[in-house]
Design an enzyme around this catalytic site. Structure first.
Site, PDB file in Angstrom:
ATOM      1  N   SER A 125     -42.211 -14.292 -33.393  1.00  0.00           N
ATOM      2  CA  SER A 125     -42.697 -15.189 -34.447  1.00  0.00           C
ATOM      3  C   SER A 125     -42.338 -16.646 -34.184  1.00  0.00           C
ATOM      4  CB  SER A 125     -42.066 -14.743 -35.775  1.00  0.00           C
ATOM      5  OG  SER A 125     -42.180 -15.752 -36.738  1.00  0.00           O
ATOM      6  N   GLU A 127     -41.224 -18.468 -36.278  1.00  0.00           N
ATOM      7  CA  GLU A 127     -40.005 -18.723 -37.058  1.00  0.00           C
ATOM      8  C   GLU A 127     -38.764 -18.713 -36.169  1.00  0.00           C
ATOM      9  OE1 GLU A 127     -39.576 -19.472 -40.301  1.00  0.00           O
ATOM     10  OE2 GLU A 127     -41.706 -19.462 -40.772  1.00  0.00           O
ATOM     11  N   TYR A 151     -34.555 -13.892 -40.943  1.00  0.00           N
ATOM     12  CA  TYR A 151     -35.759 -13.332 -40.309  1.00  0.00           C
ATOM     13  C   TYR A 151     -35.936 -13.926 -38.914  1.00  0.00           C
ATOM     14  CZ  TYR A 151     -40.731 -12.729 -39.232  1.00  0.00           C
ATOM     15  OH  TYR A 151     -41.916 -12.444 -38.603  1.00  0.00           O
TER      16      TYR A 151
END
Ligand code: NAP
Length: 331
Positions: A125, A127, A151
């Site tokens: 991701s 992120e 996360y």
């Protein structure tokens, strides 16, 4: 006929990927955590649920993972299962981190120990990059990670495990580093789906409630999920296992996204959009967008959807989904 295992079969990406693989004549085996009370809405909406063989696995059972690997000897595994909400990861970091890292490890260990030639895709991701400097934009595959949420940390660890098993054990394991991608099948608590679903319901006269949002100054690289799953498949067909950044390359603030949605539907922003400080995150990424040159060049992956086309498509899709849902409830 090739066999593909998709982990986290009830999610958004799994549904679109299943459809794509079925069209390519794969035998698709779906892995879910809960077969007794499953939410197969996404597969049902796409009309493909009955074409998928379902298996339930508690992902903390490596022996069972090994038995499944041994039975199916899959050509490809797509690991899309994760606690995938950044906001939820601040509320429940232990479950997020343990599931998102250990599940990857068990599958990779299984492939290694059984000496399978299975190709493994890991859903990494954007992120993982965290709060990047403006000078680092647009992001490329080579930027160092500095995640800003549990996360992001879990995805970074899972990413490096995938890379390490490739380098240390010669497994064909590859990561797609995906930026935010949306569709009508996105979970109801994700901001773009939440806004568009609520706004379309207001337009249809099904609701008159305000839509609560958090920090709208964030700028993101949003894309269309059905196009992104094509990249996942292409990553596993590539002649070498490599990691690819998959993004639209377009950047847009949440404020602008909201304006486009409300303009398309001719709704009053002042009346319907309300900022709720409770929805702000402890740390948020301010601006993030990527460079998809590598994927376009090496995978021949095409993405030519503008932000305006994306919003218009998501709204049209949402009308269809709401209509389908209401017919389903009536029947
Ligand atoms: P999603 O809709 O949230 O689906 C993920 C699936 O993972 C769930 O449906 C669930 O399937 C399974 N899961 C396993 N553990 C879970 C837990 N603790 N809580 C909730 N669900 C859990 O995710 P997606 O948007 O399709 O994304 C697919 C993958 O790409 C995820 O790994 C996500 O982190 C990653 N990713 C997504 C984006 C994006 O913008 N959508 C961007 C970058 C990366 P079962 O119930 O069938 O087990």
């Amino acid at each position: 006929m090739k066999t593909a295992l998709i982990i986290g079969i009830t999610g958004q990406d799994s549904a679109y990927l299943s459809k794509l693989l079925l069209e390519k004549n794969y035998h698709v085996v779906g892995i879910t955590r809960n077969i007794l009370e499953p939410n197969f809405t996404n597969l049902d909406y796409l009309g493909i649920q009955s074409e998928i063989e379902m298996i339930e696995i508690n992902q903390s059972e490596p022996e069972r993972i090994n038995r499944i690997l041994n039975k199916y000897k899959p050509d490809e595994i797509y690991n899309l299962g994760a606690q995938s909400s950044v906001g939820q990861s601040f509320i429940d970091p232990i479950n997020t981190v343990s599931y998102n890292i250990l599940s990857v490890l068990y599958w990779l260990e299984g492939i290694k120990n059984l000496q399978l030639s299975t190709r493994f895709y890991q859903a990494s991701s954007s992120e993982m990059f965290g709060n990047v400097r403006h000078s680092d934009l647009p992001l490329t595959e080579s930027l160092i990670f500095h995640p800003a949420s549990p996360y992001g940390v879990s995805k970074a660890a899972a990413h490096w495990l995938t890379v390490n098993y490739r380098e240390a054990n010669h497994i064909f394991s590859a990561c797609g580093i995906l930026f935010n991608h949306e569709s009508t099948l996105r979970g109801a608590n994700y901001v773009v789906k939440k806004i568009i679903n609520a706004a379309v319901k207001i337009k249809l006269g099904l609701s008159d409630l305000p839509i609560f949002v958090g920090n709208t100054s964030i700028k993101r690289d949003w894309g269309y999920a059905p196009k992104y799953v094509e990249a996942m498949w292409k990553i596993l067909q590539h002649h070498t296992a490599e990691d690819f950044l998959i993004c639209s390359g377009n950047v847009m603030s949440l404020t602008d996204l909201i304006s486009m949605v409300m303009k398309n539907l001719d709704l009053d922003i002042e009346k319907y959009i309300k900022v709720d400080p409770k929805l702000f995150r402890p740390v948020d990424l301010e601006e993030i967008y990527g460079d998809n040159t590598k994927a376009k060049k090496l995978l021949n992956w095409e993405y030519n959807i503008s932000n305006q086309q994306l919003i218009d498509t998501l709204i049209t899709d949402e009308y269809h989904f709401i209509e389908w849902e209401s017919k389903k409830i009536k029947n």
